[in-house]
Design a protein around this motif. Structure first.
Motif, PDB file in Angstrom:
ATOM      1  N   UNK A 171      12.781  50.792  20.480  1.00  0.00           N
ATOM      2  CA  UNK A 171      12.154  50.195  19.301  1.00  0.00           C
ATOM      3  C   UNK A 171      10.633  50.283  19.373  1.00  0.00           C
ATOM      4  N   UNK A 172      10.072  50.016  20.548  1.00  0.00           N
ATOM      5  CA  UNK A 172       8.617  50.069  20.712  1.00  0.00           C
ATOM      6  C   UNK A 172       8.101  51.498  20.548  1.00  0.00           C
ATOM      7  N   UNK A 173       8.824  52.472  21.075  1.00  0.00           N
ATOM      8  CA  UNK A 173       8.402  53.872  20.956  1.00  0.00           C
ATOM      9  C   UNK A 173       8.510  54.377  19.526  1.00  0.00           C
ATOM     10  N   UNK A 174       9.446  53.799  18.759  1.00  0.00           N
ATOM     11  CA  UNK A 174       9.670  54.261  17.385  1.00  0.00           C
ATOM     12  C   UNK A 174       8.682  53.588  16.427  1.00  0.00           C
ATOM     13  N   UNK A 175       7.396  53.792  16.684  1.00  0.00           N
ATOM     14  CA  UNK A 175       6.339  53.212  15.858  1.00  0.00           C
ATOM     15  C   UNK A 175       5.401  54.301  15.357  1.00  0.00           C
ATOM     16  N   UNK A 176       4.580  54.834  16.247  1.00  0.00           N
ATOM     17  CA  UNK A 176       3.549  55.804  15.849  1.00  0.00           C
ATOM     18  C   UNK A 176       4.100  57.003  15.071  1.00  0.00           C
ATOM     19  N   UNK A 177       5.318  57.501  15.350  1.00  0.00           N
ATOM     20  CA  UNK A 177       5.806  58.656  14.575  1.00  0.00           C
ATOM     21  C   UNK A 177       6.395  58.309  13.206  1.00  0.00           C
ATOM     22  N   UNK A 178       6.635  57.026  12.920  1.00  0.00           N
ATOM     23  CA  UNK A 178       7.486  56.657  11.788  1.00  0.00           C
ATOM     24  C   UNK A 178       6.900  57.062  10.430  1.00  0.00           C
ATOM     25  N   UNK A 179       5.581  57.007  10.277  1.00  0.00           N
ATOM     26  CA  UNK A 179       4.975  57.309   8.975  1.00  0.00           C
ATOM     27  C   UNK A 179       5.247  58.744   8.528  1.00  0.00           C
ATOM     28  N   UNK A 180       5.497  59.631   9.493  1.00  0.00           N
ATOM     29  CA  UNK A 180       5.775  61.036   9.159  1.00  0.00           C
ATOM     30  C   UNK A 180       7.238  61.381   9.430  1.00  0.00           C
ATOM     31  N   UNK A 181       8.090  60.365   9.462  1.00  0.00           N
ATOM     32  CA  UNK A 181       9.485  60.589   9.807  1.00  0.00           C
ATOM     33  C   UNK A 181      10.271  61.275   8.709  1.00  0.00           C
ATOM     34  N   UNK A 182      11.429  61.782   9.096  1.00  0.00           N
ATOM     35  CA  UNK A 182      12.377  62.385   8.155  1.00  0.00           C
ATOM     36  C   UNK A 182      11.698  63.424   7.270  1.00  0.00           C
ATOM     37  N   UNK A 183      11.063  64.397   7.923  1.00  0.00           N
ATOM     38  CA  UNK A 183      10.358  65.492   7.241  1.00  0.00           C
ATOM     39  C   UNK A 183       9.250  64.952   6.323  1.00  0.00           C
ATOM     40  N   UNK A 184       8.554  63.903   6.799  1.00  0.00           N
ATOM     41  CA  UNK A 184       7.392  63.395   6.084  1.00  0.00           C
ATOM     42  C   UNK A 184       7.681  62.589   4.841  1.00  0.00           C
ATOM     43  N   UNK A 185       8.921  62.127   4.661  1.00  0.00           N
ATOM     44  CA  UNK A 185       9.293  61.501   3.394  1.00  0.00           C
ATOM     45  C   UNK A 185       8.536  60.209   3.100  1.00  0.00           C
ATOM     46  N   UNK A 186       8.133  59.361   4.089  1.00  0.00           N
ATOM     47  CA  UNK A 186       7.359  58.163   3.703  1.00  0.00           C
ATOM     48  C   UNK A 186       6.055  58.509   2.987  1.00  0.00           C
ATOM     49  N   UNK A 187       5.332  59.508   3.493  1.00  0.00           N
ATOM     50  CA  UNK A 187       4.055  59.883   2.885  1.00  0.00           C
ATOM     51  C   UNK A 187       4.279  60.636   1.571  1.00  0.00           C
ATOM     52  N   UNK A 188       5.296  61.496   1.534  1.00  0.00           N
ATOM     53  CA  UNK A 188       5.608  62.219   0.296  1.00  0.00           C
ATOM     54  C   UNK A 188       5.948  61.230  -0.822  1.00  0.00           C
ATOM     55  N   UNK A 189       6.767  60.237  -0.511  1.00  0.00           N
ATOM     56  CA  UNK A 189       7.132  59.217  -1.502  1.00  0.00           C
ATOM     57  C   UNK A 189       5.906  58.436  -1.949  1.00  0.00           C
ATOM     58  N   UNK A 190       5.082  58.047  -0.986  1.00  0.00           N
ATOM     59  CA  UNK A 190       3.862  57.297  -1.289  1.00  0.00           C
ATOM     60  C   UNK A 190       2.948  58.099  -2.211  1.00  0.00           C
ATOM     61  N   UNK A 191       2.802  59.381  -1.929  1.00  0.00           N
ATOM     62  CA  UNK A 191       1.960  60.232  -2.763  1.00  0.00           C
ATOM     63  C   UNK A 191       2.462  60.314  -4.193  1.00  0.00           C
ATOM     64  N   UNK A 192       3.776  60.432  -4.360  1.00  0.00           N
ATOM     65  CA  UNK A 192       4.348  60.530  -5.707  1.00  0.00           C
ATOM     66  C   UNK A 192       4.149  59.252  -6.504  1.00  0.00           C
ATOM     67  N   UNK A 193       4.150  58.096  -5.828  1.00  0.00           N
ATOM     68  CA  UNK A 193       4.003  56.817  -6.516  1.00  0.00           C
ATOM     69  C   UNK A 193       2.545  56.460  -6.785  1.00  0.00           C
ATOM     70  N   UNK A 194       1.655  56.874  -5.890  1.00  0.00           N
ATOM     71  CA  UNK A 194       0.236  56.519  -6.020  1.00  0.00           C
ATOM     72  C   UNK A 194      -0.487  57.458  -6.981  1.00  0.00           C
ATOM     73  N   UNK A 195      -0.048  58.717  -7.056  1.00  0.00           N
ATOM     74  CA  UNK A 195      -0.737  59.702  -7.907  1.00  0.00           C
ATOM     75  C   UNK A 195      -0.909  59.235  -9.357  1.00  0.00           C
ATOM     76  N   UNK A 196       0.142  58.696 -10.019  1.00  0.00           N
ATOM     77  CA  UNK A 196      -0.061  58.247 -11.409  1.00  0.00           C
ATOM     78  C   UNK A 196      -1.086  57.120 -11.526  1.00  0.00           C
ATOM     79  N   UNK A 197      -1.144  56.256 -10.513  1.00  0.00           N
ATOM     80  CA  UNK A 197      -2.100  55.145 -10.537  1.00  0.00           C
ATOM     81  C   UNK A 197      -3.530  55.667 -10.479  1.00  0.00           C
ATOM     82  N   UNK A 198      -3.732  56.777  -9.744  1.00  0.00           N
ATOM     83  CA  UNK A 198      -5.058  57.372  -9.636  1.00  0.00           C
ATOM     84  C   UNK A 198      -5.341  58.337 -10.778  1.00  0.00           C
TER      85      UNK A 198
END
Length: 643
Positions: A171-198
């Protein structure tokens, strides 16, 4: 709020931000009801995640319709678009990433990789670095969603680690990599949701900016976490004894994490960083060994099997003191290379599919026709033909040009306004939803569009890699049944996929009704310290949902909107990215991951004990992310990228 009749049939919806007693504070408290429902049902009543998400989604829909005044048809359209977005591209990535992993398990390649890692060293500290951190990061990059914790915890327990300690380390090790996990889907999702706001029509530039920002926060923790891991396992003195290995593991991962996230994109960050980290540590172990090989205090010289040993306190022993392991089957070098080549193939396929987003090919600025690699040489451009305003390949293979008919079916990319949320004016779709002051400078159309990028989606690229890997497996004589493995993966992920779809529905209902904006305006009152608060919002989101993707969905738009309301002019890219970076530190205490960790070491029911052992680490690390965000916001704002 204002609702206007359109052609006597449709209603135009203008967002209102303090509909409850004309008070922004009370409106914000009411806007948080879907989150309260999610928290109570999930964390206190411990109901299944899909039930919690369904109840919260219905709560959000009722609030959007009755309190915020969104017309019923628009409310239904917004909810269904959120569910569809949860299925594509998010669940599509998860499904194919987990399928790829299951394929390597069925072929035996995964067992070969596990044996190769465990045979590199018998020192328990080095095994923790290799398996919990580096190998766990590789699994996070490929599959994510609990797989790294379950798999690495079970491997450590099978090697002889005390089960609860194994779960804590995973559990402790599964921290720093998580934001780019599952082929980067957390950041990809975030980008799709934030883009219209900007105000960005294309999410690519926003996603790349968020990827770079997260990549300017988490590498610091990627250096710290390996050392922290060993301190938790064996103490400060034992950590210092293997400091060369700790530094090589963490620094190699951090450097690649920074470079890939900043100059390539989020999809391959974890995979490449983990492969380099494992390779560097394996190379180091060819030339350096610790002075003493450390094992647990009362470890018997017997075959290592899943069992309880006497805690994490250790004594130095010689390598001869350890007996044969259940992982001791010796694989020839060619077989090991073949196993790792499956993951190398995955990296290559994704790189080829994403080549149009890479700096050398993407143009300056990104998407510039004159400087970008043109189609058909640009594979990414070929797969995105027909995307609105995509100048590198403006016409689809099948269907009319987007400027001629936005809504008609197109292939390979169909980008359209979602049914129930638009009207046709002079032959063009126009959104029925409008944002108002102070969220926008004036009444502004807030379109709810859906992008069905059939061939270019990251999940599709992973599926291509899975098909090629399957063919190679059959060439090498492996009797793997492609359809059987895919069917098993579908059954395995049915409820998680339903949960993801419902979580996305909650987010879209809150975003498009104005509830998220009500929360943002209230939170902007925290003023100067909001970047610190942003880290704990992300942490709370992951605690509630167990997923950085879901946390980014719930709070990412809120973070960006709040930043835009702050008098200090904090970058929305920083606060949205901090949501993701802070969120990863909540992964170790989320009920779902605690259950996964306990199940992985065959200790179901021990979730409370695991929670007590990790909560302190979680709070310390989240606070550190908040402090870093404050420094980046006010001391070194030049580090923040612009989309």
């Amino acid at each position: 709020m204002s609702i206007e009749g359109t052609k006597g049939i449709l209603l135009t919806f203008h967002q209102a931000y303090q509909p409850v007693l004309d008070s922004i504070l009370i409106s914000a408290l009411v806007a948080g009801l879907p989150l309260y429902v999610l928290f109570v049902l999930l964390a206190i009543l411990r109901l299944p995640a899909w039930m919690c998400a369904l109840a919260a989604m219905l709560t959000a829909a009722l609030l959007a319709w009755i309190v915020w005044g969104m017309p019923f048809g628009v409310t239904v359209g917004t909810a269904t678009e959120g569910m569809a977005f949860g299925l594509w591209p998010i669940s599509w990535i998860v499904l194919n990433a987990v399928f790829f992993h299951n394929l390597t398990v069925a072929s035996g390649d995964f067992d070969v990789i596990k044996r190769a890692l465990t045979r590199l060293t018998t020192d328990r500290r080095l095994q923790a670095l290799l398996i919990a951190f580096s190998f766990g990061a590789l699994l996070e990059g490929i599959a994510g969603f609990g797989a790294p914790v379950a798999i690495t915890a079970s491997i450590l327990a099978a090697l002889g680690f005390e089960p609860i300690t194994a779960a804590v380390l995973a559990l402790l090790a599964n921290t720093a990599p998580v934001a780019f996990g599952s082929i980067g889907i957390p950041v990809v999702t975030l980008g799709a949701l934030v883009a219209p706001i900007l105000g960005h029509k294309d999410a690519t530039s926003t996603t790349l900016a968020l990827s770079a920002m997260v990549g300017r926060q988490l590498p610091l923790f990627s250096i710290i976490i390996p050392a922290y891991l060993i301190v938790v396992l064996a103490g400060w003195r034992r950590m210092r004894e293997i400091l060369p290995a700790v530094l090589v593991t963490g620094i190699s991962f951090a450097v690649v994490q920074f470079l890939v996230s900043n100059f390539v994109g989020p999809e391959l960050t974890d995979i490449l960083a983990a492969l380099v980290s494992m390779g560097c540590l394996a190379l180091l172990l060819r030339f350096w060994r610790p002075a003493e090989v450390w094992h647990f205090a009362h470890e018997a010289a017997a075959p290592v099997a899943p069992r309880r040993v006497s805690g994490a306190t250790g004594l130095p022993v010689t390598a001869d003191a350890v007996g044969a392991s259940t992982f001791d089957a010796v694989d020839p070098p060619g077989r090991i290379l073949r196993a790792f080549s499956m993951y190398i193939l995955l990296v290559v396929v994704i790189l080829v599919g994403q080549m149009g987003n890479l700096p050398f090919f993407a143009g300056h600025p990104v998407g510039d026709v004159k400087t970008a690699l043109a189609a058909p040489a640009n594979i990414t451009a070929d797969l995105k033909c027909g995307t609105p305003a995509f100048k590198l390949c403006p016409l689809p293979w099948i269907g009319p040009a987007p400027a001629t008919d936005r809504q008609a079916f197109k292939f390979p990319d169909w980008n359209f306004y979602w049914p129930g949320t638009y009207e046709i004016v002079k032959g063009k779709p126009v959104s029925l939803i409008f944002r108002e002051k102070p969220i926008a400078s004036k009444s502004t159309e807030y379109p709810l569009t859906f992008d069905w990028n059939f061939l270019a989606a990251a999940g599709s690229l992973v599926l291509y890699a899975g098909l090629l890997a399957f063919l190679l497996m059959r060439v090498f004589g492996s009797r793997v049944n492609f359809l059987a493995v895919y069917g098993r993966t579908l059954r395995q992920l049915a409820l998680p996929i339903a949960t993801i779809a419902l979580i996305l529905a909650i987010a879209q209902l809150m975003n498009y009704s104005g509830m998220t904006s009500s929360l943002a305006i209230a939170l902007s009152k925290t003023g100067f310290i909001f970047p610190f608060v942003a880290a704990f919002l992300g942490w709370l989101g992951v605690f509630l949902t167990g997923s950085d993707t879901s946390s980014n969905t719930l709070f990412g738009p809120l973070q960006a909107q709040t930043a835009l309301q702050l008098p200090q002019h904090v970058s929305p890219i920083l606060t949205a990215a901090t949501n993701s970076s802070g969120g990863v530190m909540g992964k170790m205490i989320s009920p779902q991951n605690l259950s996964v960790g306990a199940a992985g070491v065959n200790k179901v029911g021990a979730e409370g004990e695991i929670f007590r052992r990790v909560i302190g680490y979680s709070l310390i690390l989240t606070s550190a992310v908040g402090v870093l965000a404050m420094i980046e916001a006010y001391v070194i704002p030049g580090i923040i990228p612009s989309p």
